[in-house]
Design a protein around this motif. Structure first.
Motif, PDB file in Angstrom:
ATOM      1  N   ALA A 189       0.784  -1.134  -0.063  1.00 10.84           N
ATOM      2  CA  ALA A 189       0.098   0.132  -0.060  1.00 10.84           C
ATOM      3  C   ALA A 189       0.940   1.229  -0.016  1.00 10.84           C
ATOM      4  CB  ALA A 189      -1.040   0.013   1.129  1.00 10.84           C
ATOM      5  N   SER A 190       1.962   1.234   0.693  1.00 10.75           N
ATOM      6  CA  SER A 190       2.906   2.512   0.635  1.00 10.75           C
ATOM      7  C   SER A 190       3.626   2.719  -0.747  1.00 10.75           C
ATOM      8  CB  SER A 190       3.875   2.014   1.689  1.00 10.75           C
ATOM      9  OG  SER A 190       3.427   2.148   2.991  1.00 10.75           O
ATOM     10  N   ALA A 191       3.854   1.528  -1.439  1.00  9.97           N
ATOM     11  CA  ALA A 191       4.521   1.647  -2.699  1.00  9.97           C
ATOM     12  C   ALA A 191       3.509   2.132  -3.643  1.00  9.97           C
ATOM     13  CB  ALA A 191       4.980  -0.060  -3.067  1.00  9.97           C
ATOM     14  N   GLU A 192       2.060   1.842  -3.512  1.00 11.11           N
ATOM     15  CA  GLU A 192       1.206   2.061  -4.225  1.00 11.11           C
ATOM     16  C   GLU A 192       0.848   3.865  -4.206  1.00 11.11           C
ATOM     17  OE1 GLU A 192      -3.898   1.378  -4.941  1.00 11.11           O
ATOM     18  OE2 GLU A 192      -2.730   1.060  -3.268  1.00 11.11           O
ATOM     19  N   ASP A 200      -3.415  -7.886  -9.438  1.00  7.88           N
ATOM     20  CA  ASP A 200      -3.829  -6.674 -10.080  1.00  7.88           C
ATOM     21  C   ASP A 200      -3.380  -5.363  -9.674  1.00  7.88           C
ATOM     22  OD1 ASP A 200      -5.571  -8.289 -11.461  1.00  7.88           O
ATOM     23  OD2 ASP A 200      -7.251  -7.919 -10.042  1.00  7.88           O
ATOM     24  N   LEU A 201      -2.873  -5.336  -8.257  1.00  8.71           N
ATOM     25  CA  LEU A 201      -2.378  -4.071  -7.934  1.00  8.71           C
ATOM     26  C   LEU A 201      -0.788  -3.701  -8.436  1.00  8.71           C
ATOM     27  CD1 LEU A 201      -2.261  -1.497  -6.140  1.00  8.71           C
ATOM     28  CD2 LEU A 201      -1.721  -2.904  -4.092  1.00  8.71           C
ATOM     29  N   PHE A 202      -0.055  -4.900  -8.218  1.00 11.81           N
ATOM     30  CA  PHE A 202       1.051  -4.702  -8.829  1.00 11.81           C
ATOM     31  C   PHE A 202       0.988  -4.527 -10.588  1.00 11.81           C
ATOM     32  CE2 PHE A 202       3.153  -7.141  -5.375  1.00 11.81           C
ATOM     33  CZ  PHE A 202       4.296  -6.332  -5.096  1.00 11.81           C
ATOM     34  N   GLN A 203       0.240  -5.069 -11.208  1.00 16.83           N
ATOM     35  CA  GLN A 203       0.242  -4.915 -12.560  1.00 16.83           C
ATOM     36  C   GLN A 203      -0.451  -3.460 -12.804  1.00 16.83           C
ATOM     37  OE1 GLN A 203       1.138  -7.407 -14.526  1.00 16.83           O
ATOM     38  NE2 GLN A 203       0.921  -5.871 -16.156  1.00 16.83           N
ATOM     39  N   ALA A 204      -1.210  -2.925 -12.006  1.00 11.75           N
ATOM     40  CA  ALA A 204      -1.601  -1.410 -12.207  1.00 11.75           C
ATOM     41  C   ALA A 204      -0.507  -0.597 -11.857  1.00 11.75           C
ATOM     42  CB  ALA A 204      -2.724  -1.188 -11.301  1.00 11.75           C
TER      43      ALA A 204
END
Length: 204
Positions: A65-68, A127-131
């Motif tokens: 979440a911090s990386a996002e 999905d989050l990594f891909q986004a």
């Protein structure tokens, strides 16, 4: 019953989660990713040790979440780099590289960037990594295509391979900056020269 410091429960949860992310980043900056624990994050954020699991199942989810959040914060700048076609594409690519590396000089950001680059997505977080990946990949692809169309660089051939090599270069650069943030300008200059030179900038 936890004390509610907000107008409603939804706002309380949002504030608490933000506090957990901030605590995560502060602790990473102080002691690195590996030694940070969920108990320390909860204590720094003022959250009960057991209650933290109502917001995140494990430390990795807080790191993700911090990386996002870091990627989301610079998305407007990324979009502007692609849209500003009056500036040569290679100049904009250089601007992108320098922007990312300048942010990496922040120790928490640098550690998170290295961690994120090393991860492989699971079914839960794929999905989050891909986004996240797509944001950066699409910007770089757009800039490379504009550079080829403008005859700033020769046709690079296998774009997937080119992107992999660029990511590998950036990963090593981030590691160097994380070890010695005072040299960020020098390290950035070498990295920019290496990447743009490898793409053939100025050779067409």
């Amino acid at each position: 019953m936890p004390k509610i410091n907000a107008a409603n429960m939804a706002e309380h949860k949002e504030r608490t989660y933000a506090s957990l992310l901030q605590a995560t980043q502060e602790l990473i900056a102080e002691q690195g990713i590996e030694s940070v624990s969920m108990a320390e994050i909860a204590k720094r954020a003022g959250v009960a040790r057991t209650a933290i699991y109502n917001y995140a199942p494990d430390k990795e989810s807080l790191l993700l979440a911090s990386a996002e959040a870091a990627v989301t914060a610079i998305q407007p700048v990324l979009g502007a780099l692609v849209a500003e076609t009056s500036v040569p594409a290679m100049e904009r690519l250089e601007g992108l590289i320098r922007l990312l590396l300048a942010n990496v000089a922040n120790k928490a950001y640098g550690a998170l960037a290295v961690w994120a680059l090393r991860q492989r997505p699971t079914a839960a977080d794929g999905d989050l990594f891909q986004a996240q990946k797509n944001v950066m990949v699409n910007v770089v692809l757009d800039l490379l295509q504009q550079a080829v169309a403008g005859r700033e660089i020769p046709e690079p051939g296998d774009l997937a391979l080119v992107l992999d090599l660029m990511v590998a270069t950036m990963e090593r650069t981030i590691e160097h900056i994380d070890r010695d943030p005072a040299r960020v300008q020098e390290i950035s200059d070498v990295t920019v020269s290496f990447i743009l030179g490898g793409l053939g900038a100025g050779k067409t």
